[in-house]
Motif scaffolding. Structure first.
Motif, mmCIF file in Angstrom:
data_model
loop_
_atom_site.group_PDB
_atom_site.id
_atom_site.type_symbol
_atom_site.label_atom_id
_atom_site.label_comp_id
_atom_site.label_asym_id
_atom_site.label_seq_id
_atom_site.Cartn_x
_atom_site.Cartn_y
_atom_site.Cartn_z
ATOM 1 N N ILE A 1 0.838 -1.203 0.000
ATOM 2 C CA ILE A 1 0.000 0.000 0.000
ATOM 3 C C ILE A 1 0.870 1.249 0.000
ATOM 4 O O ILE A 1 0.534 2.264 -0.609
ATOM 5 C CB ILE A 1 -0.990 -0.024 1.180
ATOM 6 N N CYS B 1 -9.141 9.691 0.164
ATOM 7 C CA CYS B 1 -7.893 8.962 0.442
ATOM 8 C C CYS B 1 -6.770 9.455 -0.452
ATOM 9 O O CYS B 1 -5.613 9.104 -0.246
ATOM 10 C CB CYS B 1 -8.081 7.455 0.295
ATOM 11 N N TYR C 1 -7.557 4.109 6.736
ATOM 12 C CA TYR C 1 -6.974 3.950 5.401
ATOM 13 C C TYR C 1 -6.916 5.297 4.691
ATOM 14 O O TYR C 1 -5.894 5.683 4.118
ATOM 15 C CB TYR C 1 -7.774 2.945 4.564
ATOM 16 N N THR D 1 -5.975 -1.897 -1.923
ATOM 17 C CA THR D 1 -6.799 -0.824 -1.364
ATOM 18 C C THR D 1 -8.219 -1.300 -1.110
ATOM 19 O O THR D 1 -8.860 -0.853 -0.168
ATOM 20 C CB THR D 1 -6.829 0.390 -2.305
ATOM 21 N N GLN E 1 -9.304 -2.760 2.278
ATOM 22 C CA GLN E 1 -9.410 -1.884 3.441
ATOM 23 C C GLN E 1 -10.870 -1.788 3.854
ATOM 24 O O GLN E 1 -11.769 -1.851 3.023
ATOM 25 C CB GLN E 1 -8.825 -0.503 3.112
ATOM 26 N N CYS F 1 -4.599 -2.810 8.319
ATOM 27 C CA CYS F 1 -4.758 -1.352 8.344
ATOM 28 C C CYS F 1 -3.399 -0.645 8.266
ATOM 29 O O CYS F 1 -2.549 -0.834 9.129
ATOM 30 C CB CYS F 1 -5.466 -0.934 9.625
#
Lengths: 308, 539
Positions: free
Chosen positions: B9, B376, B127, B29, B32, B70
């Motif tokens: 990530i 994000c 996230y 992703t 999450q 996480c």
């Protein structure tokens, strides 16, 4: 020296060097090379009915071979049109096979380095890849260099320009021994046609300035600073409408032609005729002629016409 | 295990050269929690698997999500590792849960979301928070390093690396920095308190992990109440005196297991009070596995130390940022000074009349985008033309940091739909084909004749028409010049015209967003006549 120190010193040094180079005219006086237009048997070579690379082989021979322009150990910069993120069939970018063959000729003549770049309109990485120029040029051993970062551009003065008095030019144009311009012939919404002179918009940083300050004059002004040593106009597939980006394959016609000349005005005049427009009707060609950059009247030139 | 989830990530957010395939990025992703939850909410019949799998894992093993999946959790563990490095005697003590605070925060987050606003997920989802930090703190640092390396290599005539443009967005940068400082401070003082007091995901999973099958359990007969485990516990959830563990807060770090010298803590499915021998041996196996897992975390941390690029993010980020800020103020001023020229150009006079922000193709409407985007910033980092930029309060104070199409920074590449492929929360829905994307009208171009160079200067320009991929911007002959004209039906709102338009200070052509995306007409195709190449040259 610690890495951190190295970076901080690098930044400080970069700022110092940058500010030195940003003094107008510093770079052009200190480093830039003058263009050296070679005497050739013909003023212009026009060729048709062959594949791009085959036509180049024959046409350059008539001018005495690429060795006339590229000497052993010299560095060469090739400037194709790679402006758009489209596939080669759409003819918005220079034919990649032609670029490959030109690179090969340069290395055969003993060139030390051959660089290829353009300051693209679309995202440069996608343009380089979609146009296939990156792949073909690298195959032939050229260095494919990014052109979309301001730090590569150096301020120069253009004293003979009418509207364009100074600009920021890619450092490879200034530092390379030989400058080969390889435009593709296309229709163009603002310049009417884009050929050799319009292609030079891809070696400067701020195109917007040209657009704001009499585009047709700026296009003509720039070659007073630096004329390419050789112009090779790719007119194999020609975008007849909706240029310079094109909408669909329907915009493209196959002309299977190529024009080579050291005279940038003559090359553009001949290409305009090929396209079906009188050169004098393209304001920047007329403006360049008036600046004494070359000959617009093709009847006064010694032209070699070839059919493959 | 944390390595398996964290490093990818990190790479996803730091992939400067766009080397990693987008499908692969999605894998890391989409697992999450909040993205999985939002996918589930939007499309319960299709996107339920990951969401329920995460809940199932919690139901079986506890908050594995918090310990390993996480990225913000792992980031806190990395910070904790350094805290231990600096202060070897760092100890925690049991504290009562902040139940009122954490449950009200969870309830408010959910209620606000149901009421149609995603703000609290946007600000608190670990996230998305990690995404903001990576995109706005780590990534610029990586870019500065890249650019430094590129300029050094270029001076040796090596063009392997290339410089990238660093965009600096102050509000989201400050927010990310403040949150990072806050979380680092929390870790130093109270361990994983963010996860157990603030994080809505942590609180929610805590409700489930109370009832998980596998748990850390204290074997009361072996336990001497020595408090070693309590002092080790970064969740501060072990009460050694009473031999009680608050399972809603345990984040499955297993530090207590390796710390306990009397081997009185085990990770097992059954209550050890029942004294079941076979289960106990099984639990020993798990214990060994877990201690190995623990050492792998340590390895990760060591790796971080060896790798200067990553360790610098903790230590040097602030310093590097000060440098960036200084550099970014110094360089433009130098450039500005260098490009002063005699003014020929007349300034444009009429301001653009923009009513709506432009959302990326796939968002469908501003409303849908606002409802599901947790900011994000993944699309911002993935966008090749950098047209996607974080906002501050332009969408409203309840929609902080959600990206918009910023046509002064770039324009939407005609042949690209990366944002729609990559969005983990489906705020930007997947567009199936490029052909489909090329007809999604996200806004419409408007032409201000009075600002146009062709009119004010009386010279050719046409930069807008040049860049227009659908030729919605036509050039109409007027005297000896060509003047732009927009055909709205053909326009897709990509902003190429606005970006290219050279007028200052106002643009002569600009895109106003479509609050609800529409479908543009297909570009007009006129076939050119075939040319007879055997004819003579026309000169």
């Amino acid at each position: 020296m610690k890495r951190r120190d190295f970076i901080s010193k690098g930044i400080v040094g970069g700022i110092a060097a940058g500010s030195l180079l940003s003094i107008p005219g510093f770079y052009s006086k200190a480093i830039a090379r003058p263009s050296s237009v070679q005497k050739t048997d013909y003023d212009l070579v026009a060729i048709k009915n062959g594949e791009p690379e085959v036509m180049f082989d024959s046409a350059i021979k008539e001018l005495g071979g690429i060795g006339k322009f590229v000497k052993k150990g010299q560095s060469v910069v090739i400037k194709p049109n790679i402006g758009w993120d489209v596939v080669p069939e759409k003819a918005a970018n220079t034919n990649p096979k032609l670029i490959k063959r030109i690179v090969e000729h340069c290395f055969n003549a003993g060139a030390k380095d051959v660089y290829v770049f353009d300051h693209t309109c679309d995202d440069w990485k996608r343009c380089y890849s979609s146009s296939e120029i990156e792949k073909y040029a690298k195959d032939a051993g050229a260095k494919v260099v990014p052109g979309n970062t301001e730090s590569y551009y150096q301020e120069v003065k253009i004293p003979k320009g009418k509207s364009l008095k100074k600009d920021k030019v890619h450092e490879l144009i200034l530092s390379s021994d030989v400058f080969i311009n390889v435009p593709v012939l296309k229709s163009h919404g603002s310049a009417r046609l884009t050929i050799s002179m319009k292609n030079l918009m891809g070696i400067v940083w701020d195109r917007g300035y040209w657009h704001r300050n009499n585009l047709q004059q700026c296009i003509a002004d720039f070659p007073t600073f630096r004329k390419p040593d050789l112009n090779i106009v790719d007119a194999y597939s020609v975008m007849k409408q909706n240029g310079p980006r094109g909408v669909s394959l329907a915009d493209v016609v196959v002309m299977k032609s190529q024009i080579i000349s050291t005279d940038i005005v003559a090359a553009d005049a001949a290409a305009a005729k090929l396209f079906g427009i009188e050169p004098a009707d393209i304001p920047h060609i007329q403006n360049a002629f008036e600046l004494g950059l070359g000959n617009i009247d093709l009847s006064k030139l010694n032209i070699k016409r070839l059919v493959v | 295990m944390s390595v398996v989830f964290f490093v990818p990530i990190l790479i996803v957010f730091l992939d400067l050269a766009d080397l990693v395939p987008h499908d692969m990025k999605l894998v890391f992703t989409n697992i999450q929690f909040i993205p999985a939850f939002l996918n589930f909410v939007q499309n319960p019949l299709v996107d339920f698997a990951i969401f329920f799998l995460l809940i199932l894992i919690t139901l079986i093993f506890g908050r594995i999500y918090c310990s390993s999946i996480c990225p913000l959790g792992v980031l806190q563990d990395i910070v904790y590792y350094f805290v231990l490095k600096i202060n070897k005697r760092k100890r925690f003590l049991y504290e009562d849960p902040k139940n009122i605070f954490r449950y009200s925060l969870l309830i408010i987050s959910v209620v606000v979301f149901v009421a149609g606003n995603i703000l609290l997920f946007n600000l608190l989802d670990p996230y998305s928070l990690f995404g903001k930090m990576s995109a706005n703190l780590l990534r610029p640092v990586a870019m500065i390093i890249n650019n430094g390396a590129a300029s050094v290599l270029t001076s040796f005539d090596i063009y392997m690396l290339y410089p990238v443009d660093i965009f600096f967005h102050l509000p989201v940068f400050l927010f990310s920095l403040a949150m990072l400082v806050f979380i680092v401070w929390l870790v130093t003082k109270k361990g994983r308190l963010y996860c157990n007091m603030i994080c809505p995901v942590g609180t929610f999973l805590g409700l489930i992990s109370r009832y998980s099958i596998f748990k850390i359990r204290i074997v009361e007969d072996d336990c001497t109440s020595c408090k070693v485990c309590e002092k080790k516990c970064r969740a501060m959830c072990i009460d050694s005196n009473r031999q009680v563990i608050d399972y809603s807060r345990c984040v499955d770090c297993f530090d207590c297991i390796s710390a306990c010298s009397s081997k009185a803590i085990i990770f097992t499915a059954k209550n050890p009070l029942e004294k079941n021998a076979p289960i106990k041996t099984e639990s020993v196996h798990i214990k060994l596995d877990m201690s190995r897992d623990n050492s792998s975390i340590k390895k990760l941390n060591n790796k971080k130390l060896e790798n200067p690029k990553e360790s610098s993010t903790i230590d040097n980020s602030k310093r590097d940022f000060v440098k960036t800020v200084i550099a970014s103020f110094t360089l433009p001023s130098l450039i500005l000074r260098a490009t002063e020229t005699p003014k020929v150009y007349k300034n444009s006079t009429i301001a653009e009349d923009k009513n709506y922000l432009v959302t990326p193709p796939g968002a469908g409407s501003i409303e849908h985008f606002n409802d599901y985007c947790t900011a994000c910033n993944l699309c911002v980092t993935a966008c090749p033309t950098k047209v996607l930029q974080p906002t501050f309060i332009e969408y409203g104070i309840f929609n902080l940091f959600q990206p918009k199409m910023d046509y002064h920074k770039g324009f939407c590449n005609f042949e690209c739909k990366i944002c729609s492929d990559i969005c983990p929360t489906d705020a930007i829905r997947k567009i199936n084909s490029l052909d489909e994307k090329k007809l999604v009208q996200i806004g419409k171009a408007h032409f201000i004749r009075e600002n146009c160079v062709v009119i004010t200067q009386g010279t050719d320009c046409g930069a807008c028409n040049e860049h227009c991929p659908t030729k919605a911007v036509k050039m109409i002959p007027e005297d000896k010049l060509l003047v732009p004209k927009v055909e709205e039906d053909l326009c897709i709102g990509c902003g190429a015209c606005e970006h290219a338009c050279p007028t200052k200070p106002y643009k002569a052509i600009y895109v106003d967003g479509n609050p609800i995306h529409l479908t543009a007409k297909k570009p007009i195709v006129e076939k050119q006549k075939v040319i007879d190449t055997t004819e003579d040259f026309p000169f």
